[in-house]
Design a protein around this motif. Structure first.
Motif, mmCIF file in Angstrom:
data_model
loop_
_atom_site.group_PDB
_atom_site.id
_atom_site.type_symbol
_atom_site.label_atom_id
_atom_site.label_comp_id
_atom_site.label_asym_id
_atom_site.label_seq_id
_atom_site.Cartn_x
_atom_site.Cartn_y
_atom_site.Cartn_z
ATOM 1 N N MET A 21 0.885 -1.291 -0.147
ATOM 2 C CA MET A 21 -0.200 -0.060 -0.256
ATOM 3 C C MET A 21 0.851 1.444 0.109
ATOM 4 N N PRO A 22 0.493 2.372 -0.298
ATOM 5 C CA PRO A 22 1.108 3.699 -0.451
ATOM 6 C C PRO A 22 1.541 3.807 1.057
ATOM 7 N N GLY A 23 2.800 4.052 1.136
ATOM 8 C CA GLY A 23 2.796 4.326 1.949
ATOM 9 C C GLY A 23 4.084 3.882 3.464
ATOM 10 N N ALA A 24 3.773 2.667 2.970
ATOM 11 C CA ALA A 24 4.049 1.055 4.033
ATOM 12 C C ALA A 24 5.336 1.150 4.047
ATOM 13 N N ARG A 25 5.865 0.622 5.341
ATOM 14 C CA ARG A 25 7.220 0.110 5.286
ATOM 15 C C ARG A 25 7.503 -0.604 4.578
ATOM 16 N N LYS A 26 7.147 -1.998 4.617
ATOM 17 C CA LYS A 26 7.220 -2.924 3.894
ATOM 18 C C LYS A 26 6.917 -2.536 2.084
ATOM 19 N N GLY A 27 6.866 -1.527 1.502
ATOM 20 C CA GLY A 27 7.352 -1.412 0.294
ATOM 21 C C GLY A 27 8.376 -0.290 0.014
ATOM 22 N N ALA A 28 8.502 0.387 1.137
ATOM 23 C CA ALA A 28 9.536 0.891 1.571
ATOM 24 C C ALA A 28 11.466 0.627 1.819
ATOM 25 N N ASP A 29 11.290 -0.541 2.328
ATOM 26 C CA ASP A 29 12.093 -1.949 2.420
ATOM 27 C C ASP A 29 12.236 -2.375 1.423
ATOM 28 N N LEU A 30 11.429 -2.576 0.508
ATOM 29 C CA LEU A 30 11.589 -3.347 -0.958
ATOM 30 C C LEU A 30 12.221 -2.814 -2.363
ATOM 31 N N ARG A 31 12.134 -1.469 -1.565
ATOM 32 C CA ARG A 31 12.072 -0.872 -3.122
ATOM 33 C C ARG A 31 14.351 -0.495 -2.993
ATOM 34 N N ARG A 32 14.472 -0.248 -1.505
ATOM 35 C CA ARG A 32 15.966 -0.148 -1.227
ATOM 36 C C ARG A 32 16.581 -1.256 -0.624
ATOM 37 N N ASP A 33 16.348 -2.682 -0.411
ATOM 38 C CA ASP A 33 16.453 -3.314 -0.707
ATOM 39 C C ASP A 33 15.868 -4.918 -1.057
ATOM 40 N N PRO A 34 15.666 -5.335 -1.862
ATOM 41 C CA PRO A 34 14.706 -6.359 -2.405
ATOM 42 C C PRO A 34 14.728 -7.546 -2.152
ATOM 43 N N ARG A 35 15.614 -8.131 -0.893
ATOM 44 C CA ARG A 35 15.857 -8.842 -0.487
ATOM 45 C C ARG A 35 14.569 -9.211 0.250
ATOM 46 N N PHE A 36 14.112 -10.652 0.483
ATOM 47 C CA PHE A 36 12.368 -11.087 1.088
ATOM 48 C C PHE A 36 12.924 -12.442 1.722
ATOM 49 N N ALA A 90 2.953 0.753 -10.495
ATOM 50 C CA ALA A 90 1.776 1.311 -9.882
ATOM 51 C C ALA A 90 0.586 -0.489 -10.036
ATOM 52 N N LEU A 91 -0.326 -0.696 -8.689
ATOM 53 C CA LEU A 91 -0.345 -1.270 -8.988
ATOM 54 C C LEU A 91 -1.676 -1.828 -9.344
ATOM 55 N N SER A 92 -2.056 -2.319 -10.242
ATOM 56 C CA SER A 92 -3.769 -2.024 -11.451
ATOM 57 C C SER A 92 -4.815 -2.301 -10.950
ATOM 58 N N GLY A 93 -5.782 -2.178 -11.215
ATOM 59 C CA GLY A 93 -7.443 -1.577 -9.940
ATOM 60 C C GLY A 93 -7.632 -0.914 -8.614
ATOM 61 N N PRO A 94 -8.690 -1.519 -8.436
ATOM 62 C CA PRO A 94 -9.169 -0.577 -7.899
ATOM 63 C C PRO A 94 -8.037 0.182 -6.446
ATOM 64 N N VAL A 95 -7.404 -0.513 -6.099
ATOM 65 C CA VAL A 95 -6.366 0.019 -4.794
ATOM 66 C C VAL A 95 -4.655 0.547 -5.244
ATOM 67 N N ALA A 96 -4.960 1.120 -4.610
ATOM 68 C CA ALA A 96 -3.585 1.907 -5.198
ATOM 69 C C ALA A 96 -2.365 1.620 -4.188
ATOM 70 N N GLY A 97 -0.849 1.340 -4.652
ATOM 71 C CA GLY A 97 0.323 1.128 -4.358
ATOM 72 C C GLY A 97 1.045 0.275 -5.260
ATOM 73 N N ASP A 98 2.259 -0.649 -4.911
ATOM 74 C CA ASP A 98 3.542 -0.301 -4.862
ATOM 75 C C ASP A 98 2.930 -2.595 -5.248
ATOM 76 N N ALA A 99 3.509 -2.822 -6.946
ATOM 77 C CA ALA A 99 2.907 -3.995 -7.392
ATOM 78 C C ALA A 99 5.011 -4.838 -7.373
ATOM 79 N N PHE A 100 4.770 -6.134 -7.086
ATOM 80 C CA PHE A 100 6.187 -6.766 -7.809
ATOM 81 C C PHE A 100 5.762 -7.648 -7.665
ATOM 82 N N ARG A 101 7.668 -8.128 -8.486
ATOM 83 C CA ARG A 101 6.923 -9.411 -8.641
ATOM 84 C C ARG A 101 8.641 -10.533 -8.095
ATOM 85 N N VAL A 102 8.375 -11.581 -8.257
ATOM 86 C CA VAL A 102 8.939 -12.273 -7.814
ATOM 87 C C VAL A 102 10.386 -13.087 -7.874
#
Length: 153
Positions: free
Chosen positions: A62-77, A107-119
């Protein structure tokens, strides 16, 4: 770069088990790395997207989520799907752990805003019981090492 589709082609039966566990949607948790390197865990939902030429394991933030910020900085999960029923000690289909890199898709597609990630996969691990239900079985797959298995009491 190893996609879920690559994993599915390499180990179809193991991928089918992993997908069954992911689809039950019980207690999915992702671990990311904070800016200081310490771990952070967050609840998550995943999608197996087979709309394109290759099957992708994907998730959003989701927008502003720490999870997304973490993954944009370091993609390991690392992702963990807990056993369906732990209350009676029954592992059911077992539990699943997936490690890799989350690649930002925009960006996520659909009605929910946020970032989309693939693994991009680095490891898929399943832990459960053998057929006699008297030994713990660990099976894991890596792109370079293929399938491996161990049992222990």
């Amino acid at each position: 770069m190893t996609s879920w589709g690559d994993f599915r082609r390499a180990e179809p039966a193991f991928a089918e088990l992993a997908e069954r566990i992911l689809r039950r949607g019980i207690a999915l948790v992702v671990a990311t790395l904070r800016a200081d390197g310490s771990p952070r865990v967050s609840g998550i939902e995943v999608v197996l997207d087979d709309a394109g030429p290759d099957v992708q394991l994907a998730f959003g933030s989701m927008p502003g989520a720490r999870k997304g910020a973490d993954l944009r900085r370091d993609p390991r999960f690392a992702l963990h799907a807990a056993p369906a029923d732990q209350s009676g000690g029954d592992l059911g289909d077992g539990d699943l752990k997936i490690s890799g890199r989350a690649v930002l898709q925009g960006a996520l597609s659909g009605p929910v805003a946020g970032d989309a990630f693939r693994v991009e996969l680095t490891e898929v691990v399943w832990t459960g019981l053998n057929e006699d239900r008297n030994r713990l079985v660990v099976r894991w797959w890596t792109p370079g090492g293929g399938m491996q298995r161990t049992e222990r009491e």
